[in-house]
Design a protein around this motif. Structure first.
Motif, PDB file in Angstrom:
ATOM      1  N   ASP A 254      -2.732   2.440  -9.394  1.00  0.00           N
ATOM      2  CA  ASP A 254      -4.129   2.649  -8.982  1.00  0.00           C
ATOM      3  C   ASP A 254      -4.942   3.334 -10.076  1.00  0.00           C
ATOM      4  O   ASP A 254      -6.137   3.574  -9.909  1.00  0.00           O
TER       5      ASP A 254
ATOM      6  N   TRP B  60      -6.628  -0.224 -10.742  1.00  0.00           N
ATOM      7  CA  TRP B  60      -7.439  -0.611  -9.581  1.00  0.00           C
ATOM      8  C   TRP B  60      -6.791  -0.073  -8.313  1.00  0.00           C
ATOM      9  O   TRP B  60      -5.617   0.280  -8.293  1.00  0.00           O
ATOM     10  N   ASP B  61      -7.597  -0.023  -7.245  1.00  0.00           N
ATOM     11  CA  ASP B  61      -7.128   0.512  -5.971  1.00  0.00           C
ATOM     12  C   ASP B  61      -6.117  -0.434  -5.328  1.00  0.00           C
ATOM     13  O   ASP B  61      -6.354  -1.647  -5.240  1.00  0.00           O
TER      14      ASP B  61
ATOM     15  N   THR C 186     -14.700  -5.381  -7.938  1.00  0.00           N
ATOM     16  CA  THR C 186     -14.450  -4.452  -9.040  1.00  0.00           C
ATOM     17  C   THR C 186     -13.120  -3.746  -8.778  1.00  0.00           C
ATOM     18  O   THR C 186     -12.584  -3.813  -7.660  1.00  0.00           O
TER      19      THR C 186
ATOM     20  N   ARG D 223     -12.545  -0.791  -8.099  1.00  0.00           N
ATOM     21  CA  ARG D 223     -12.667   0.163  -6.995  1.00  0.00           C
ATOM     22  C   ARG D 223     -13.265  -0.471  -5.741  1.00  0.00           C
ATOM     23  O   ARG D 223     -13.548   0.229  -4.762  1.00  0.00           O
TER      24      ARG D 223
END
Length: 217
Positions: free
Chosen positions: A86, A89-90, A159, A161
């Motif tokens: 993460d 990215w999440d 995106t 996030r």
């Protein structure tokens, strides 16, 4: 065999003619996963993985895994995949997820135990690597070689996030086998493909499970 659906009546007839229904597990039914749609029918979690092992070492954003290697309990079958932290990215769940296109399209497989004449519910989360073209990622989920779902995901407007994770649910029925192999693969010719996370396999009594998408002999 793509998206083969059978009616509950037909399924019941199959079970009655077989004269036996083998439940997949004796454990209590779990709480239904968000969007699974079959929580009331499931009888137990067979296997679950959020790709939390091995841990991507800080400060790396991801680690690459080539064919023949492993990602936790999964085996990399073709090409390569990236285990993503993460920090990049999440994740949908926990802190890590898998990009199915590493240096190019790749695949991961995992064999789970099954019982004959039992339906299984597979839930997972799907997104895409928005940092690499093309915008629309593609791939497949197979069970013992049969396609049970496509992994098409449009990353337009997404995106790192705001990944836009989608909950997916598919079903497959084992007729005689005592195991089944799940394979997630990318068909995106890029180093950024469909991304998966939070995979869970639950058993489901054949006469109660509302939909069947693929039969595994």
């Amino acid at each position: 065999m793509r998206h083969l659906r059978t009616s509950v009546t037909a399924v019941c007839a199959t079970v009655l003619s077989a004269a036996v229904l083998v439940p997949a597990t004796a454990s209590a039914a779990p709480a239904p996963a968000p969007g699974a749609g079959a929580g009331a029918f499931t009888t137990g979690v067979v296997w679950a993985d959020g790709f939390e092992e091995p841990v991507v070492p800080a400060p790396q954003p991801f680690t690459g895994h080539p064919a023949g290697g492993t990602v936790g309990a999964w085996t990399v079958g073709t090409g390569s995949v990236d285990l993503v932290s993460d920090r990049l990215w999440d994740a949908a769940e926990g802190r890590q997820s898998v990009d199915l296109s590493g240096n190019g399209p790749g695949s991961i497989s995992r064999t789970v135990p099954t019982h004959p004449l039992t339906t299984y519910v597979v839930t997972y989360r799907l997104a895409g690597n928005s940092g690499r073209p093309p915008a629309v990622k593609t791939g497949e989920l197979r069970v013992d070689g049969a396609v049970v779902d496509d992994l098409t995901f449009d990353t337009t407007g997404r995106t790192p996030r705001a990944m836009g994770w989608e909950q997916r649910t598919v079903y497959f029925t084992t007729l005689l086998r005592t195991s089944a192999t799940l394979t997630f693969s990318s068909t995106t010719e890029s180093n950024g493909g469909p991304v998966v996370d939070d995979v869970t396999v639950r058993s489901c009594l054949l006469v109660l499970c509302p939909y069947t998408t693929a039969a595994v002999p």
